[in-house]
Scaffold this motif. Structure first.
Motif, mmCIF file in Angstrom:
data_model
loop_
_atom_site.group_PDB
_atom_site.id
_atom_site.type_symbol
_atom_site.label_atom_id
_atom_site.label_comp_id
_atom_site.label_asym_id
_atom_site.label_seq_id
_atom_site.Cartn_x
_atom_site.Cartn_y
_atom_site.Cartn_z
ATOM 1 N N GLU A 1 0.675 -1.328 0.091
ATOM 2 C CA GLU A 1 -0.012 0.017 0.209
ATOM 3 C C GLU A 1 0.723 1.311 0.024
ATOM 4 O OE1 GLU A 1 -3.690 2.002 2.754
ATOM 5 O OE2 GLU A 1 -3.698 -0.229 2.018
ATOM 6 N N PRO A 2 1.707 1.473 0.770
ATOM 7 C CA PRO A 2 2.427 2.813 1.023
ATOM 8 C C PRO A 2 3.192 3.079 -0.364
ATOM 9 C CG PRO A 2 3.607 1.324 2.209
ATOM 10 C CD PRO A 2 2.316 0.519 1.959
ATOM 11 N N TYR A 3 3.884 2.012 -0.855
ATOM 12 C CA TYR A 3 4.584 2.115 -2.345
ATOM 13 C C TYR A 3 3.545 2.649 -3.450
ATOM 14 C CZ TYR A 3 8.067 0.472 0.760
ATOM 15 O OH TYR A 3 8.884 0.331 1.895
ATOM 16 N N ILE A 4 2.372 1.820 -3.635
ATOM 17 C CA ILE A 4 1.605 2.151 -4.287
ATOM 18 C C ILE A 4 1.008 3.777 -4.259
ATOM 19 C CG2 ILE A 4 -1.035 1.586 -5.308
ATOM 20 C CD1 ILE A 4 -0.263 -1.531 -4.475
ATOM 21 N N LEU A 5 0.530 3.894 -3.177
ATOM 22 C CA LEU A 5 0.204 5.386 -2.900
ATOM 23 C C LEU A 5 1.144 6.281 -3.149
ATOM 24 C CD1 LEU A 5 -1.867 4.923 0.376
ATOM 25 C CD2 LEU A 5 -2.690 5.098 -1.730
ATOM 26 N N ASP A 6 2.370 6.377 -2.943
ATOM 27 C CA ASP A 6 3.405 7.166 -3.134
ATOM 28 C C ASP A 6 3.688 7.187 -4.861
ATOM 29 O OD1 ASP A 6 5.685 8.873 -2.869
ATOM 30 O OD2 ASP A 6 6.907 7.046 -2.650
ATOM 31 N N GLY A 7 3.487 6.195 -5.483
ATOM 32 C CA GLY A 7 3.449 6.232 -7.063
ATOM 33 C C GLY A 7 2.253 6.850 -7.536
ATOM 34 N N ILE A 8 1.380 6.612 -6.990
ATOM 35 C CA ILE A 8 0.011 7.270 -8.004
ATOM 36 C C ILE A 8 -0.358 8.612 -7.460
ATOM 37 C CG2 ILE A 8 -0.751 4.952 -8.311
ATOM 38 C CD1 ILE A 8 -3.063 5.398 -6.121
ATOM 39 N N GLU A 9 0.192 9.160 -6.074
ATOM 40 C CA GLU A 9 0.009 10.467 -5.770
ATOM 41 C C GLU A 9 0.977 11.419 -6.040
ATOM 42 O OE1 GLU A 9 -3.201 8.655 -2.182
ATOM 43 O OE2 GLU A 9 -1.208 9.932 -1.725
ATOM 44 N N PHE A 10 2.284 11.087 -5.455
ATOM 45 C CA PHE A 10 3.593 11.976 -5.517
ATOM 46 C C PHE A 10 4.199 11.657 -6.931
ATOM 47 C CE2 PHE A 10 2.620 11.860 -0.975
ATOM 48 C CZ PHE A 10 2.434 13.162 -0.716
ATOM 49 N N GLY A 11 4.229 10.556 -7.302
ATOM 50 C CA GLY A 11 5.060 10.117 -8.245
ATOM 51 C C GLY A 11 6.458 9.745 -7.545
ATOM 52 N N TRP A 12 7.030 8.382 -7.922
ATOM 53 C CA TRP A 12 8.099 7.758 -7.000
ATOM 54 C C TRP A 12 9.452 8.631 -7.455
ATOM 55 C CZ3 TRP A 12 6.534 2.816 -9.564
ATOM 56 C CH2 TRP A 12 5.624 2.429 -8.807
ATOM 57 N N ASP A 13 10.200 8.830 -6.130
ATOM 58 C CA ASP A 13 11.559 9.535 -6.077
ATOM 59 C C ASP A 13 12.430 8.168 -6.367
ATOM 60 O OD1 ASP A 13 12.105 8.100 -3.618
ATOM 61 O OD2 ASP A 13 11.179 9.821 -2.892
ATOM 62 N N ARG A 14 13.575 8.679 -6.555
ATOM 63 C CA ARG A 14 14.709 7.424 -6.909
ATOM 64 C C ARG A 14 14.485 6.262 -5.908
ATOM 65 N NH1 ARG A 14 21.054 8.566 -7.809
ATOM 66 N NH2 ARG A 14 21.575 6.411 -8.827
ATOM 67 N N ASN A 15 14.694 6.460 -4.433
ATOM 68 C CA ASN A 15 14.590 5.445 -3.816
ATOM 69 C C ASN A 15 13.198 4.701 -3.589
ATOM 70 O OD1 ASN A 15 17.237 5.653 -2.653
ATOM 71 N ND2 ASN A 15 16.942 7.054 -1.148
ATOM 72 N N SER A 16 12.099 5.538 -3.460
ATOM 73 C CA SER A 16 10.991 4.781 -3.571
ATOM 74 C C SER A 16 10.525 3.705 -4.704
ATOM 75 C CB SER A 16 9.734 5.670 -3.055
ATOM 76 O OG SER A 16 9.500 6.671 -4.064
ATOM 77 N N GLN A 17 11.083 4.489 -5.803
ATOM 78 C CA GLN A 17 10.823 3.736 -6.924
ATOM 79 C C GLN A 17 11.662 2.316 -6.950
ATOM 80 O OE1 GLN A 17 11.357 5.642 -10.961
ATOM 81 N NE2 GLN A 17 12.089 3.925 -11.819
ATOM 82 N N GLU A 18 12.799 2.367 -6.363
ATOM 83 C CA GLU A 18 13.671 1.094 -6.363
ATOM 84 C C GLU A 18 12.991 0.332 -5.304
ATOM 85 O OE1 GLU A 18 17.081 -1.231 -6.807
ATOM 86 O OE2 GLU A 18 16.517 0.627 -7.669
ATOM 87 N N ILE A 19 12.529 0.715 -4.258
ATOM 88 C CA ILE A 19 11.809 -0.326 -3.114
ATOM 89 C C ILE A 19 10.631 -0.659 -3.572
ATOM 90 C CG2 ILE A 19 11.021 -0.232 -0.864
ATOM 91 C CD1 ILE A 19 12.859 1.968 0.027
ATOM 92 N N ALA A 20 9.749 0.186 -4.205
ATOM 93 C CA ALA A 20 8.580 -0.285 -4.684
ATOM 94 C C ALA A 20 8.644 -1.457 -5.825
ATOM 95 C CB ALA A 20 7.605 1.004 -5.478
ATOM 96 N N TYR A 21 9.751 -1.349 -6.775
ATOM 97 C CA TYR A 21 10.077 -2.166 -7.814
ATOM 98 C C TYR A 21 10.452 -3.715 -7.065
ATOM 99 C CZ TYR A 21 11.029 -4.461 -12.131
ATOM 100 O OH TYR A 21 10.995 -5.248 -13.334
ATOM 101 N N ARG A 22 10.893 -3.745 -5.976
ATOM 102 C CA ARG A 22 11.541 -4.649 -5.473
ATOM 103 C C ARG A 22 10.325 -5.398 -4.609
ATOM 104 N NH1 ARG A 22 17.546 -4.433 -2.950
ATOM 105 N NH2 ARG A 22 18.392 -2.978 -4.795
ATOM 106 N N VAL A 23 9.541 -4.685 -4.015
ATOM 107 C CA VAL A 23 8.534 -5.256 -3.227
ATOM 108 C C VAL A 23 7.395 -5.925 -4.206
ATOM 109 C CG1 VAL A 23 6.326 -4.628 -1.848
ATOM 110 C CG2 VAL A 23 8.634 -3.784 -1.366
ATOM 111 N N TYR A 24 7.307 -4.961 -5.298
ATOM 112 C CA TYR A 24 6.433 -5.991 -6.553
ATOM 113 C C TYR A 24 6.909 -6.960 -7.005
ATOM 114 C CZ TYR A 24 4.908 -6.901 -11.223
ATOM 115 O OH TYR A 24 4.609 -7.393 -12.461
ATOM 116 N N ARG A 25 8.435 -6.927 -7.264
ATOM 117 C CA ARG A 25 8.776 -8.282 -8.018
ATOM 118 C C ARG A 25 8.908 -9.406 -7.071
ATOM 119 N NH1 ARG A 25 11.299 -9.744 -12.804
ATOM 120 N NH2 ARG A 25 13.212 -9.841 -12.035
#
Length: 438
Positions: free
Chosen positions: A286-310
């Motif tokens: 949830e926090p990574y999905i919300l960060d992506g759709i609301e703020f747009g990921w920064d470099r770190n959150s994009q990296e973490i989000a992708y790992r959590v998804y993968r």
């Protein structure tokens, strides 16, 4: 003229020449100098940096139907007296997190033209008036829970609480997301939002750049606790930066970051143990999905989000179990669980809010599945949404998900599930919510 006198007379020329020599030397040194390559604090993962995030695109007829079904929840659970919406279907209570989710659903519904601007203005205006009149915990900040019919402070059983039960800094951070969006995009409500925020004491929830919540101990005294773990902490802090608040420590991804190996992937998690810090370190979607759709990921959150998804995609590859995990309400006891990629020392751990094992309630989460799909749109996320055609009722909204053990529907209907689904679909059409392109 002596040699010494000559030197003194020519000193200005000598200084100029020395300066010129030093300047040439600096230029030569800079041309030969190669900066030390900065080491990423978060190590790279296969394919991460080359992964292309899809841009906005038109919705399919199915996706439009999904969005309209999600909005039905907010029609069915709206309280005219207060402008609030129930957190759970037909139960007249709401947290600040769920009230924020409702406001995000309202913004998404207006952008998608499911409702018109007159409906939007009426609902936002009524809710902001309730906020202006609302009881605050110790006259500082919103209580953790309110009765949606009366807007009075309540405990988690929705019983009247004169004193209140504290505030959640994470929930308040979530609430500031739609408040900021309303100020930027709907100026007719700017003054009302300003009036609400000026009545809140933000100094009470901020200490040394960190987020602090309030709670009541057994002796009925107020205690203050640092709030937030990796993912939620940084997400909640981002909205506070928009108010000019110091959340410099809460914004750090790497201060307590550790890694666990899941199917050969290094998955980040918060190293603060629940035994020592009395808070669980859930790794959920949830926090990574919300960060992506609301703020747009920064470099770190994009990296973490992708790992959590993968990791979730890899679990399907290895086990054949469709996986999209997050915290969710259940349609049976214990009624709420954290279905995680990792928590409390275990991969794919599912626990209650008290940390008790809840493995039999592992579920495919509707909001996580649709959220990941709208962000990534991979072959795997398409499999997820293809499996979910029976997880919504056009007249009620989206159910929370499907149990892994028997494939039965988890029939809980909630504000948060339907709001995140509506937000995610809006993201697919328009991109991130915080943008100046609209």
């Amino acid at each position: 003229m002596t040699f010494k006198e000559g030197l003194l007379k020519a000193r200005s020329h000598i200084i100029f020449l020395l300066g010129l020599i030093a300047a040439f030397g600096l230029v030569i040194w800079l041309e030969k100098w190669k900066p030390v390559k900065r080491v990423m604090l978060i190590p790279e993962i296969e394919h991460t940096m080359s992964f292309s995030i899809p841009g906005p695109t038109e919705l399919t007829p199915d996706e439009i139907a999904w969005a309209k079904a999600a909005w039905k929840y907010f029609e069915n659970n709206y309280q005219e007296n207060t402008g609030m919406v129930n957190s759970v279907d037909s139960f007249p209570a709401s947290t600040m997190w769920d009230t924020a989710s409702y406001l995000m659903a309202l913004i998404a519904a207006e952008r998608l033209q499911i409702i018109d601007i007159a409906q939007f203005d009426a609902r936002v205006g009524r809710l902001l008036q309730t906020f202006k009149d609302m009881e605050l915990f110790e006259n500082k900040l919103p209580n953790k829970s309110y009765n949606t019919m009366t807007a009075q402070m309540a405990n988690y059983q929705n019983e009247r609480s004169e004193k209140g039960i504290g505030w959640s800094a994470i929930d308040i951070g979530r609430l500031l997301v739609p408040f900021n969006l309303i100020v930027w995009n709907y100026p007719q409500h700017t003054q009302a939002v300003t009036d609400v925020l000026l009545s809140w004491d933000f100094n009470a929830l901020l200490r040394d750049g960190q987020l602090y919540g309030a709670a009541i101990d057994p002796a009925q005294s107020t205690i203050f606790l640092q709030e937030g773990r990796l993912g939620y902490e940084e997400y909640a802090a981002k909205s506070l930066t928009l108010l000019g608040k110091d959340v410099s420590v809460a914004l750090l991804y790497t201060d307590y970051m550790s890694f666990t190996d899941i199917y050969g992937l290094q998955i980040p998690y918060d190293s603060r143990s629940p035994e020592e810090y009395e808070a669980h370190n859930y790794v959920v979607s949830e926090p990574y999905i919300l960060d992506g759709i609301e703020f747009g990921w920064d470099r770190n959150s994009q990296e973490i989000a992708y790992r959590v998804y993968r990791a979730q995609e890899r679990r399907f590859t290895e086990t054949g179990v469709l996986t999209a995990v997050s915290e969710d309400h259940l349609d049976q006891a214990p009624y709420f669980v954290y279905n995680t990629v990792y928590t409390s020392g275990k991969n794919w751990n599912c626990i209650t809010e008290d940390g008790e094992d809840a493995s039999e309630f592992k579920t495919l989460s509707s909001k996580a599945a649709i959220g990941w799909h709208m962000l990534y749109r991979t072959m795997y996320t398409q499999k997820l949404v293809n499996s979910m055609q029976d997880l919504y009722d056009p007249e009620k909204g989206w159910y929370s998900g499907r149990y892994e053990k028997d494939a039965k529907i988890n029939g809980s209907l909630t504000c948060n599930t339907n709001a995140i689904i509506l937000e995610s679909i809006c993201y697919k059409k328009f991109g991130k919510f915080f943008t100046f392109d609209r």
